[in-house]
Every structure is written in structure tokens, then in C-alpha cells.
Design an enzyme around this catalytic site. Structure first.
Site, PDB file in Angstrom:
ATOM      1  N   GLY A   1       0.815  -1.222   0.000  1.00  0.00           N
ATOM      2  CA  GLY A   1       0.000   0.000   0.000  1.00  0.00           C
ATOM      3  C   GLY A   1       0.845   1.267   0.000  1.00  0.00           C
TER       4      GLY A   1
ATOM      5  CG  LEU B   1      -1.014   1.885  -3.848  1.00  0.00           C
ATOM      6  CD1 LEU B   1      -2.291   1.632  -4.644  1.00  0.00           C
ATOM      7  CD2 LEU B   1      -0.097   0.672  -3.908  1.00  0.00           C
TER       8      LEU B   1
ATOM      9  N   GLY C   1       5.683   4.227  -8.781  1.00  0.00           N
ATOM     10  CA  GLY C   1       6.403   2.963  -8.965  1.00  0.00           C
ATOM     11  C   GLY C   1       5.420   1.801  -9.018  1.00  0.00           C
ATOM     12  CG  HIS C   2       3.150   0.735  -5.550  1.00  0.00           C
ATOM     13  ND1 HIS C   2       3.370   1.775  -4.676  1.00  0.00           N
ATOM     14  CD2 HIS C   2       3.630  -0.372  -4.939  1.00  0.00           C
ATOM     15  CE1 HIS C   2       3.954   1.317  -3.585  1.00  0.00           C
ATOM     16  NE2 HIS C   2       4.128   0.022  -3.717  1.00  0.00           N
TER      17      HIS C   2
ATOM     18  CE  LYS D   1      12.160   1.131  -3.590  1.00  0.00           C
ATOM     19  NZ  LYS D   1      12.820   0.716  -2.326  1.00  0.00           N
TER      20      LYS D   1
ATOM     21  CD  GLN E   1      10.103  -8.038  -2.374  1.00  0.00           C
ATOM     22  OE1 GLN E   1       9.978  -7.893  -1.174  1.00  0.00           O
ATOM     23  NE2 GLN E   1       9.410  -7.320  -3.238  1.00  0.00           N
TER      24      GLN E   1
ATOM     25  CB  VAL F   1       9.048   4.785 -11.098  1.00  0.00           C
ATOM     26  CG1 VAL F   1       8.637   6.202 -11.479  1.00  0.00           C
ATOM     27  CG2 VAL F   1       8.340   3.776 -12.002  1.00  0.00           C
TER      28      VAL F   1
ATOM     29  CB  SER G   1      10.882   4.190  -1.486  1.00  0.00           C
ATOM     30  OG  SER G   1      10.671   3.617  -0.215  1.00  0.00           O
TER      31      SER G   1
HETATM   32  O1  PAF Z   1       7.712  -5.369  -2.034  1.00  0.00           O
HETATM   33  C1  PAF Z   1       6.775  -5.309  -1.216  1.00  0.00           C
HETATM   34  O2  PAF Z   1       6.012  -4.351  -1.176  1.00  0.00           O
HETATM   35  C2  PAF Z   1       6.589  -6.436  -0.222  1.00  0.00           C
HETATM   36  O3  PAF Z   1       7.805  -6.961   0.181  1.00  0.00           O
HETATM   37  C3  PAF Z   1       5.661  -7.558  -0.736  1.00  0.00           C
HETATM   38  C4  PAF Z   1       6.234  -8.232  -1.968  1.00  0.00           C
HETATM   39  C5  PAF Z   1       4.297  -6.967  -1.069  1.00  0.00           C
HETATM   40  C6  PAF Z   1       5.476  -8.614   0.342  1.00  0.00           C
HETATM   41  O4  PAF Z   1       4.916  -8.090   1.498  1.00  0.00           O
END
Ligand code: PAF
Length: 320
Positions: free
Chosen positions: A31, A33, A36-37, A149, A153, A176, A185
Site C-alpha cells: 500500500g 501507492l 512505482g506501483h 528496486k 527480493q 521509477v 519508495s
Molecule cells: O515489495 C513489497 O512491497 C513487499 O515486500 C511484498 C512483496 C508486497 C510482500 O509483502
């Protein structure tokens, strides 16, 4: 747009979509947002029939003393944004349903999870791998999208999907950035105006290292020291790491390979821990910060100042 809060309802909806041969694209988020999202969501829309976005601030990926409680949240604003983006489903589970009191099962991607950020955030990637596994079992996507970014992960989740035979494609989406090159971020919201300005040195430090590598410098230690000195000279003193690593194994490199390397940085500025990276894979560069003309001019000014300082120093030497 349909907002779903119950796990069972989401699973049934996903089952129904699959039965109707709809390709489900999934964008997991925590969330708050930002653009980037939105870029990730737009990429998802291009190749999916239906896009599901999850919003869940996952407690298991925050180490003790980290910002789980204070992590920025704004459900109303997020839903408005997603509605405008014409997302099909938003999955917003309750933390008590996601983690019952007797929750016992975790997913770990050993080795990869302990490097880079893993060293400074114990348990973080175990929490990420676990929640993403759960979300995959609930949303049942065909394709899942992750921002580069969080490059570590992305590498970890790719390995997890491969090792555990998830029938899901992982698609990376480039970072972005703001005009001064700073990666977007949710945690940038922790920064004061002054701190936000200081953060501008992060992408510049990556560019500095990238330029040295492409110019043929192979000594990783030397490059890392130059980049760290650059950050310190720009008031970033709290550096978790500045690392040059293999982009697949995340293993630190002693000798840089100008066609394959990850340049990654994590620093703390005020209350925020900020990460960023440039990836060079098979000679192709990803996440490259593009700094606008104004920032370029500032860069020139800085160079001029530094040259003048050096001149002054030289003069001093001559006098002595
Ligand atoms: O990148 C993120 O926002 C989080 O690490 C994710 C992948 C939603 C897992 O909680």
C-alpha cells in the site's frame, strides 16, 4: 473494482476466473501507492485479462524495532488510485486471518536471504517469502509482478518459485525515479525536505560506481570506497552497505565484470532506510537513474566547486 477482504472469497474468485480461462496478473503491495506501483500495475494490465492488487503490510517481514507500526498507510487514497487505474480486484486481508495465533509455517530461501539487506534485516526475506507464498495460494495468479528496486527480493522470489515449482511467471518491472534520480519508495515519506535533498546522492553514487566499472576499473573494493566516500561527502554517513555483487548469486565480487554485476546500496537517512541499485546483466543496464537537466547542472556546479577547492589546496601547498 471489487475489494475483497476474506481469504476464502478471494480463493473462490480466483478459482472462478481460472475456470473461465482468464489470465490473472498479480501485483502484491504494502500500500501507500506511488508511481512505482502504478508502473507495475500498468505492466500487469498489458499482459493479463484480470489484475489483482493486494495491499497488506506484512508484519513477519519487519524485524524487531523496525517500522511495522509506523509504516505509512492510507487505505482510502490507495483505493481511489486503484479505481482510477481500473484494477479489477483489490485483496486486503486482515492480519489476524493471514496469521492465526498458532501460525507455524515459514518459507526460507537459504543463502540468498542472508546477503545484502538480509544481513541488516534478520528474518526480513523469510517473512517476504512466506507472505508471497500465502498470497500466491490465495490469489492463484498466472503472472506476478515485482519492482526491481527490491532487486534482492526479486532474485529470492524467482528462486523460490523455481525451487517450489510454483506454476507462476515472475515479471520484473524497472524502478521509477524522481527527477533527481531518487527511487520512489513509500518510505521516502519519512524524509524531511532537507533529508530528501540529501537522498539525491544515492543514485549519483550508483552512477559513479557504474561509470568506473564501464571505464574498465575492476577493483571492487576501490570502487566501493570511492562510492562510500562520495555518500559521506554528501552527508550520508549511515551506510549499511555499498556492494558490487553477482546479479544471480548476490555473492560480493572482488573483480568487477562490466557485463554482469549488481551495484547495490542501502543507507539510513533520518528515520528512513533507503535502498537502490543498478543491474548490469549480459551487458544490458537496468534501473539506470536518469537525472534531469537541473540536477545535471548541479552536478557541474559541484564539480567546479571541488576543482576550485583542489586549486586552493594546491595554492596552499605552494605557499608552504
Ligand atoms: O515489495 C513489497 O512491497 C513487499 O515486500 C511484498 C512483496 C508486497 C510482500 O509483502
Amino acid at each position: 473494482m471489487e475489494v475483497i477482504r476474506k481469504i476464502k472469497v478471494m480463493q473462490e474468485k480466483a478459482e472462478d476466473l481460472r475456470r473461465r480461462k482468464k489470465k490473472i496478473g498479480f501485483v502484491p503491495t504494502m500500500g501507500y501507492l506511488h508511481e512505482g506501483h502504478l508502473k507495475i500495475i500498468r505492466e500487469a494490465k498489458k499482459i493479463s485479462d484480470v489484475v489483482v492488487v493486494s495491499i497488506f503490510v506484512n508484519p513477519t517481514q519487519f524485524a524487531k524495532g523496525e517500522d511495522y507500526e509506523s509504516y505509512p498507510r492510507d487505505e482510502k487514497r490507495d483505493l481511489e488510485i486503484l479505481r482510477k487505474e481500473r484494477v479489477n480486484f483489490v485483496f486486503m486481508p486482515d492480519v489476524r486471518e493471514m496469521y492465526s495465533e498458532d501460525f507455524k509455517t515459514f518459507v526460507e530461501v537459504s543463502g540468498l536471504q542472508d546477503k545484502l539487506c538480509g544481513e541488516f534485516r534478520p528474518g526480513h526475506f523469510k517473512g517476504v517469502a512466506t507472505v508471497v507464498t500465502k498470497l500466491f495460494n490465495i490469489v492463484k495468479p498466472h503472472v506476478a509482478f515485482f519492482g526491481l528496486k527490491d532487486y534482492q527480493q526479486y532474485v529470492i522470489l524467482n528462486k523460490m518459485v523455481k525451487d517450489l515449482n510454483f506454476d507462476i511467471k515472475i515479471k520484473p518491472v524497472e524502478t521509477v525515479r524522481d527527477k533527481d534520480g531518487v527511487a520512489l519508495s513509500s518510505r521516502n515519506s519519512y524524509l524531511s525536505e532537507e533529508e530528501r535533498k540529501i537522498a539525491g546522492a544515492i543514485p549519483k553514487s550508483l552512477l559513479l560506481a557504474k561509470d568506473l566499472i564501464l571505464q574498465g576499473e575492476e577493483d571492487a573494493e576501490k570502487i566501493k570506497n570511492i562510492a562510500k566516500e562520495f555518500l559521506i561527502s554528501h552527508n550520508i554517513n549511515n551506510i549499511d552497505y555499498f556492494e558490487i555483487a553477482d546479479p544471480d548469486t548476490l555473492e560480493p565480487k572482488r573483480k568487477c565484470d562490466s557485463r554482469n554485476c549488481l551495484i547495490a546500496v542501502a543507507v539510513r537517512i533520518g528515520k528512513a532506510r533507503l535502498i537502490d541499485n543498478i543491474v548490469i546483466k549480459n551487458g544490458k543496464i537496468y534501473n539506470l537513474p536518469k537525472i534531469d537537466g537541473r540536477a545535471e547542472k548541479e552536478k557541474e556546479k559541484e564539480k567546479k566547486k571541488e576543482k576550485e577547492k583542489e586549486k586552493e589546496k594546491e595554492k596552499g601547498k605552494e605557499v608552504n
